[in-house]
Design a protein around this motif. Sequence first.
Motif, PDB file in Angstrom:
ATOM      1  N   PHE A 178     -20.900  37.912 -31.080  1.00 42.39           N
ATOM      2  CA  PHE A 178     -22.203  37.443 -31.573  1.00 42.39           C
ATOM      3  C   PHE A 178     -22.011  36.263 -32.522  1.00 42.39           C
ATOM      4  O   PHE A 178     -22.672  35.230 -32.399  1.00 42.39           O
ATOM      5  CB  PHE A 178     -22.898  38.612 -32.272  1.00 42.39           C
ATOM      6  CG  PHE A 178     -24.248  38.297 -32.855  1.00 42.39           C
ATOM      7  CD1 PHE A 178     -25.290  37.877 -32.053  1.00 42.39           C
ATOM      8  CD2 PHE A 178     -24.479  38.455 -34.220  1.00 42.39           C
ATOM      9  CE1 PHE A 178     -26.549  37.610 -32.596  1.00 42.39           C
ATOM     10  CE2 PHE A 178     -25.716  38.196 -34.766  1.00 42.39           C
ATOM     11  CZ  PHE A 178     -26.756  37.767 -33.955  1.00 42.39           C
ATOM     12  N   HIS A 179     -21.066  36.398 -33.462  1.00 37.77           N
ATOM     13  CA  HIS A 179     -20.759  35.309 -34.397  1.00 37.77           C
ATOM     14  C   HIS A 179     -20.252  34.077 -33.654  1.00 37.77           C
ATOM     15  O   HIS A 179     -20.655  32.946 -33.955  1.00 37.77           O
ATOM     16  CB  HIS A 179     -19.719  35.767 -35.421  1.00 37.77           C
ATOM     17  CG  HIS A 179     -20.276  36.580 -36.545  1.00 37.77           C
ATOM     18  ND1 HIS A 179     -20.863  36.013 -37.650  1.00 37.77           N
ATOM     19  CD2 HIS A 179     -20.332  37.930 -36.738  1.00 37.77           C
ATOM     20  CE1 HIS A 179     -21.259  36.955 -38.485  1.00 37.77           C
ATOM     21  NE2 HIS A 179     -20.943  38.133 -37.954  1.00 37.77           N
ATOM     22  N   LYS A 214     -26.407  28.168 -37.607  1.00 37.39           N
ATOM     23  CA  LYS A 214     -26.035  29.002 -38.734  1.00 37.39           C
ATOM     24  C   LYS A 214     -26.675  30.376 -38.581  1.00 37.39           C
ATOM     25  O   LYS A 214     -27.886  30.494 -38.402  1.00 37.39           O
ATOM     26  CB  LYS A 214     -26.478  28.362 -40.050  1.00 37.39           C
ATOM     27  CG  LYS A 214     -26.023  29.132 -41.283  1.00 37.39           C
ATOM     28  CD  LYS A 214     -26.405  28.411 -42.562  1.00 37.39           C
ATOM     29  CE  LYS A 214     -25.931  29.192 -43.785  1.00 37.39           C
ATOM     30  NZ  LYS A 214     -26.302  28.497 -45.054  1.00 37.39           N
ATOM     31  N   LEU A 215     -25.864  31.410 -38.649  1.00 37.82           N
ATOM     32  CA  LEU A 215     -26.362  32.777 -38.522  1.00 37.82           C
ATOM     33  C   LEU A 215     -26.817  33.288 -39.881  1.00 37.82           C
ATOM     34  O   LEU A 215     -26.069  33.248 -40.853  1.00 37.82           O
ATOM     35  CB  LEU A 215     -25.263  33.683 -37.952  1.00 37.82           C
ATOM     36  CG  LEU A 215     -25.560  35.177 -37.913  1.00 37.82           C
ATOM     37  CD1 LEU A 215     -26.739  35.464 -36.997  1.00 37.82           C
ATOM     38  CD2 LEU A 215     -24.328  35.946 -37.447  1.00 37.82           C
ATOM     39  N   ASN A 216     -28.032  33.775 -39.932  1.00 39.53           N
ATOM     40  CA  ASN A 216     -28.554  34.370 -41.154  1.00 39.53           C
ATOM     41  C   ASN A 216     -27.930  35.757 -41.334  1.00 39.53           C
ATOM     42  O   ASN A 216     -28.135  36.638 -40.494  1.00 39.53           O
ATOM     43  CB  ASN A 216     -30.082  34.491 -41.061  1.00 39.53           C
ATOM     44  CG  ASN A 216     -30.712  34.951 -42.355  1.00 39.53           C
ATOM     45  OD1 ASN A 216     -30.066  35.600 -43.186  1.00 39.53           O
ATOM     46  ND2 ASN A 216     -31.990  34.619 -42.545  1.00 39.53           N
ATOM     47  N   LYS A 218     -33.621  31.744 -31.296  1.00 39.75           N
ATOM     48  CA  LYS A 218     -32.623  31.276 -32.269  1.00 39.75           C
ATOM     49  C   LYS A 218     -32.439  32.289 -33.397  1.00 39.75           C
ATOM     50  O   LYS A 218     -31.341  32.426 -33.934  1.00 39.75           O
ATOM     51  CB  LYS A 218     -33.068  29.924 -32.873  1.00 39.75           C
ATOM     52  CG  LYS A 218     -33.090  28.784 -31.850  1.00 39.75           C
ATOM     53  CD  LYS A 218     -31.704  28.459 -31.344  1.00 39.75           C
ATOM     54  CE  LYS A 218     -31.707  27.238 -30.427  1.00 39.75           C
ATOM     55  NZ  LYS A 218     -32.374  27.516 -29.120  1.00 39.75           N
ATOM     56  N   ASP A 219     -33.507  32.985 -33.772  1.00 39.80           N
ATOM     57  CA  ASP A 219     -33.425  34.012 -34.814  1.00 39.80           C
ATOM     58  C   ASP A 219     -33.214  35.373 -34.141  1.00 39.80           C
ATOM     59  O   ASP A 219     -34.166  36.057 -33.757  1.00 39.80           O
ATOM     60  CB  ASP A 219     -34.686  34.020 -35.669  1.00 39.80           C
ATOM     61  CG  ASP A 219     -34.800  32.775 -36.538  1.00 39.80           C
ATOM     62  OD1 ASP A 219     -33.761  32.123 -36.756  1.00 39.80           O
ATOM     63  OD2 ASP A 219     -35.917  32.464 -36.974  1.00 39.80           O
ATOM     64  N   THR A 279     -25.739  36.966 -26.129  1.00 41.33           N
ATOM     65  CA  THR A 279     -26.303  36.044 -27.120  1.00 41.33           C
ATOM     66  C   THR A 279     -26.691  34.717 -26.464  1.00 41.33           C
ATOM     67  O   THR A 279     -27.782  34.176 -26.719  1.00 41.33           O
ATOM     68  CB  THR A 279     -25.297  35.794 -28.259  1.00 41.33           C
ATOM     69  OG1 THR A 279     -24.784  37.044 -28.728  1.00 41.33           O
ATOM     70  CG2 THR A 279     -25.965  35.065 -29.421  1.00 41.33           C
ATOM     71  N   TYR A 339     -23.007  32.002 -31.928  1.00 45.33           N
ATOM     72  CA  TYR A 339     -23.731  31.159 -32.884  1.00 45.33           C
ATOM     73  C   TYR A 339     -22.908  29.942 -33.273  1.00 45.33           C
ATOM     74  O   TYR A 339     -23.393  28.801 -33.322  1.00 45.33           O
ATOM     75  CB  TYR A 339     -24.089  31.970 -34.133  1.00 45.33           C
ATOM     76  CG  TYR A 339     -25.509  32.471 -34.145  1.00 45.33           C
ATOM     77  CD1 TYR A 339     -26.546  31.701 -34.677  1.00 45.33           C
ATOM     78  CD2 TYR A 339     -25.831  33.714 -33.615  1.00 45.33           C
ATOM     79  CE1 TYR A 339     -27.851  32.156 -34.687  1.00 45.33           C
ATOM     80  CE2 TYR A 339     -27.130  34.189 -33.621  1.00 45.33           C
ATOM     81  CZ  TYR A 339     -28.136  33.401 -34.154  1.00 45.33           C
ATOM     82  OH  TYR A 339     -29.442  33.844 -34.154  1.00 45.33           O
ATOM     83  N   SER A 340     -21.622  30.167 -33.556  1.00 47.84           N
ATOM     84  CA  SER A 340     -20.753  29.081 -33.983  1.00 47.84           C
ATOM     85  C   SER A 340     -20.628  28.008 -32.904  1.00 47.84           C
ATOM     86  O   SER A 340     -20.676  26.805 -33.187  1.00 47.84           O
ATOM     87  CB  SER A 340     -19.367  29.646 -34.325  1.00 47.84           C
ATOM     88  OG  SER A 340     -18.479  28.619 -34.699  1.00 47.84           O
ATOM     89  N   LEU A 366     -28.237  41.054 -39.698  1.00 40.42           N
ATOM     90  CA  LEU A 366     -27.267  42.053 -39.274  1.00 40.42           C
ATOM     91  C   LEU A 366     -27.629  43.413 -39.861  1.00 40.42           C
ATOM     92  O   LEU A 366     -27.708  43.577 -41.077  1.00 40.42           O
ATOM     93  CB  LEU A 366     -25.854  41.667 -39.729  1.00 40.42           C
ATOM     94  CG  LEU A 366     -25.326  40.289 -39.303  1.00 40.42           C
ATOM     95  CD1 LEU A 366     -23.953  40.043 -39.907  1.00 40.42           C
ATOM     96  CD2 LEU A 366     -25.280  40.177 -37.788  1.00 40.42           C
TER      97      LEU A 366
END
Length: 387
Positions: free
Chosen positions: A232-233, A242-244, A210-211, A201, A236-237, A248
């Motif tokens: 993966f989470h 912020k993960l859309n 980013k997306d 990531t 992003y954190s 997923l």
Amino acid sequence: MNTPLYEKIYKYIISEIKQGKLTQGDRVPSEKDLAEQFNVSRITSKKALDLLAQNKIIERIRGKGSFVAAQQQKNEEVDDSLPLSRAEDSKLIALIIPDFDNAFGLNLVKAIERTCQQNNINLIIRRTGGRSEEEEKAIRDLVKFGVDGLIIFPVHGEHYNTELLKLVLSEFPLVLVDRYLKGIPASSVCTNNQEASEALTNYLFSLGHKDIAFLSPSPIGTSTIEERLQGFHFAYSKQGLKLNPNFLLLDLISSLPQNIEDALASTKLQADYEAIKQFIVQNPSVTAFIVCEYYLALALKNVLSQLGKSIPRDYSIVCFDCPENLYEKDTFTHIRQHEEEMGKMAVHLLKKQLRGEKIPKHTTINFSLIKGKTTSSISSISNNTIL
């Protein structure tokens, strides 16, 4: 050479008889007591008592315990040597695996086989085709056949099979590879999947993406996928992004090549193609994908090709595992798991268990991020609107 722990227990009981501390008819310490006294597994203490019974030094009475045999009348005559076939025999173990090929598994199997040969261990290999019922049958068959230990690559699944749980509860020598069982105290050897997923990531972040979408089979009950999703989470954190949640796709089902012998394999693959196509159309802002398995990454690439898109001009793709013998132009940017190290470690840990030694419950293996031909910077990405 170190004395096997079961042999130490064997000689300890005989020493107690020779010294008169145990005499004819006396009860011998139980498997549990000996395991605690020598800090070994009950499998090891059981083996020592079984050998004593086979050599008619003790008698084992079901439901009552073990007792010094009637013939042990002259303690000084008790022979504390183990029969050569017992002390120095080779071991027989089995590897139970869904399937393997040069994307992932082949080098693992080779390493296990090579390490067994180097350690005077005979190896049986049993493929399950990714089916839980075949895994259960393989365990039953091999234990009944008399293998000394098992290395198991568990199938995907929300539920643990009962035969595997029985092995763990009975402390049968066992090592899991590629994944572990949550809440189940079985030894395992796995890639550090969380860190590997974070690395993938972060690499895409470094290219300006980013997306990013995440594609996988269901993570429920499969520690490998759960940890990759968690990584993966976390990535992003840590970036403060912020993960859309719409990015997923976690219910792909073809998961080849493990189900290659499945009569419904082509139907499952087609269902995944449709799910991936719909996902791409519904998420036009996505510019990159992380895919949990190589064959699902191939499916994604094929769908994008059908939609008139190319890699990496229109999208970037990264995945876990990739055949090493592909032409350079076809190589995905991917996480290469160190299969050889994983295989060697699995045999090493199982060998220690067979000697009665305690081993760690979870061992992680490092990984490498291999940059292939399926990624590019966000500035190189063309307009990816699906018509």
